[in-house]
Write an enzyme that holds these catalytic residues in place. Structure first.
Site, short mmCIF file in Angstrom:
data_model
loop_
_atom_site.label_atom_id
_atom_site.label_comp_id
_atom_site.label_asym_id
_atom_site.label_seq_id
_atom_site.Cartn_x
_atom_site.Cartn_y
_atom_site.Cartn_z
N GLY A 1 50.87 90.96 9.71
CA GLY A 1 51.70 91.67 10.67
C GLY A 1 52.35 92.90 10.08
O GLY A 1 52.37 93.97 10.70
N TYR B 1 45.64 72.67 12.47
CA TYR B 1 45.75 74.12 12.59
C TYR B 1 44.56 74.69 13.36
O TYR B 1 44.71 75.51 14.27
CB TYR B 1 45.83 74.73 11.19
CG TYR B 1 45.85 76.23 11.12
CD1 TYR B 1 46.98 76.94 11.49
CD2 TYR B 1 44.74 76.94 10.67
CE1 TYR B 1 47.02 78.33 11.41
CE2 TYR B 1 44.76 78.32 10.58
CZ TYR B 1 45.91 79.01 10.95
OH TYR B 1 45.92 80.38 10.88
N GLY C 1 54.70 88.29 14.95
CA GLY C 1 54.50 87.98 13.53
C GLY C 1 54.61 89.22 12.66
O GLY C 1 53.96 89.34 11.63
N HIS D 1 48.68 80.30 -0.05
CA HIS D 1 47.23 80.22 -0.04
C HIS D 1 46.69 80.45 -1.45
O HIS D 1 47.44 80.81 -2.38
CB HIS D 1 46.64 81.25 0.92
CG HIS D 1 46.88 80.91 2.36
ND1 HIS D 1 47.83 81.54 3.13
CD2 HIS D 1 46.28 80.00 3.17
CE1 HIS D 1 47.81 81.03 4.35
NE2 HIS D 1 46.89 80.10 4.40
#
Length: 311
Positions: A13, A134, A7, A177
């Site tokens: 990441g 999730y 990631g 988000h």
């Protein structure tokens, strides 16, 4: 030490990659992105990790998204995360990689909030509906790490960050988000000359957000100290804010003069989600970036990316 980061193009990441380069220039860094391997493919994933021969893996790859995306596609969020976590973990176990840091999520905690969640609260109650698929995948991987540590005497540990925001965040409104969405919506409203920005829910739901760079700095410091960790470790800022407060900070940072309109026909999620990071603080966890500082830096990064894209 040879450190592999999955990631590596994601928000956290990329921050981890930068911190490895800054803090540990003597170490060899191997980055793994979706352009290198589809982590849902177990064979290709194993081949990549076997060639890399890492001493440590920081597994930050995940299928992520905002509340709207998770409600719309719960099957994808569950299956994709199960597949990619299984591929990476199975390869690391088979190859006996000594140190493995799994990036989990505070979404693994129950929907019902009584007090800040401690690590032992996982699997003690029903999950939030919007995050259930999730969260189930994250819990599965966390338990695999716990079992591996016990069965094979390897250091496979899980960090459970609060919601994160920061540089290299996703600002597409269909997948963003909360913090990134507030900044993008305010920016678009300002430049479109609008008077109102719509907010999902009544604005009272409370969330904890931590600046991703703070998390990356500390995790890189800790990568060769995982043997001192418990199996899971919460990482949060330590306090929360209402959704309305996040929008108000975004309004100030962007310089939008309009009003907020709360759409109560839209879901708000659980009323509150705050984690207790005392265990991590006992090991030195101490984030430093305030919400206003972090959102200002995130907005500056957003503007820079718009400029480089010619928008």
């Amino acid at each position: 030490m040879r450190i592999l980061i999955s990631g590596a193009n994601g928000m956290l990441g990329r921050s981890i990659v930068a911190q490895v380069a800054a803090q540990r220039p003597e170490d060899e860094l191997i980055t793994l992105t979706r352009h290198d391997v589809d982590l849902r493919d177990r064979s290709d994933t194993r081949d990549f990790i076997e060639r890399a021969r890492p001493d440590a893996v920081i597994h930050a790859a995940a299928k992520v998204g905002g509340i709207g995306a998770k409600l719309a596609e719960p099957t994808i969020f569950l299956l994709d995360n199960l597949l990619l976590d299984t591929s990476v973990l199975a390869a690391a176990i088979d190859l006996r990689v000594p140190d493995f840091l799994y990036i989990g999520s505070a979404a693994v905690y129950p929907a019902k909030y009584v007090r800040p969640f401690v690590e032992e609260d996982m699997l003690t109650g029903h999950l939030e509906e919007a995050n259930e698929g999730y969260a189930v995948s994250k819990i599965a991987a966390i338990k695999v790490c716990e079992y591996v540590t016990r069965q094979y005497s390897l250091n496979y540990k899980s960090a459970l960050p609060s919601n994160l925001y920061g540089l290299h965040d996703h600002f597409e409104l269909s997948n963003a988000h909360l913090v990134a969405a507030t900044l993008a919506k305010m920016h678009e409203a300002k430049h479109a000359g609008l008077d109102v920005v719509s907010v999902w829910g009544d604005g009272t739901a409370r969330r904890e957000f931590t600046f991703a760079t703070d998390v990356a700095v500390w995790l890189v410091e800790q990568i060769d100290k995982l043997d001192s960790w418990p199996s899971t470790l919460n990482l949060g800022w330590g306090s929360d804010h209402s959704v309305a407060e996040y929008y108000e900070v975004a309004r100030d940072v962007v310089g939008f003069d309009g009003e907020l309109e709360f759409d109560t026909s839209r879901p708000s999620g659980v009323p509150q989600r705050l984690i207790d990071s005392s265990a991590a603080r006992s090991l030195g966890w101490s984030p430093t970036t305030s919400l206003r500082e972090g959102m200002a830096a995130t907005y500056a990064d957003y503007l820079a990316n718009l400029s480089s894209a010619g928008r």
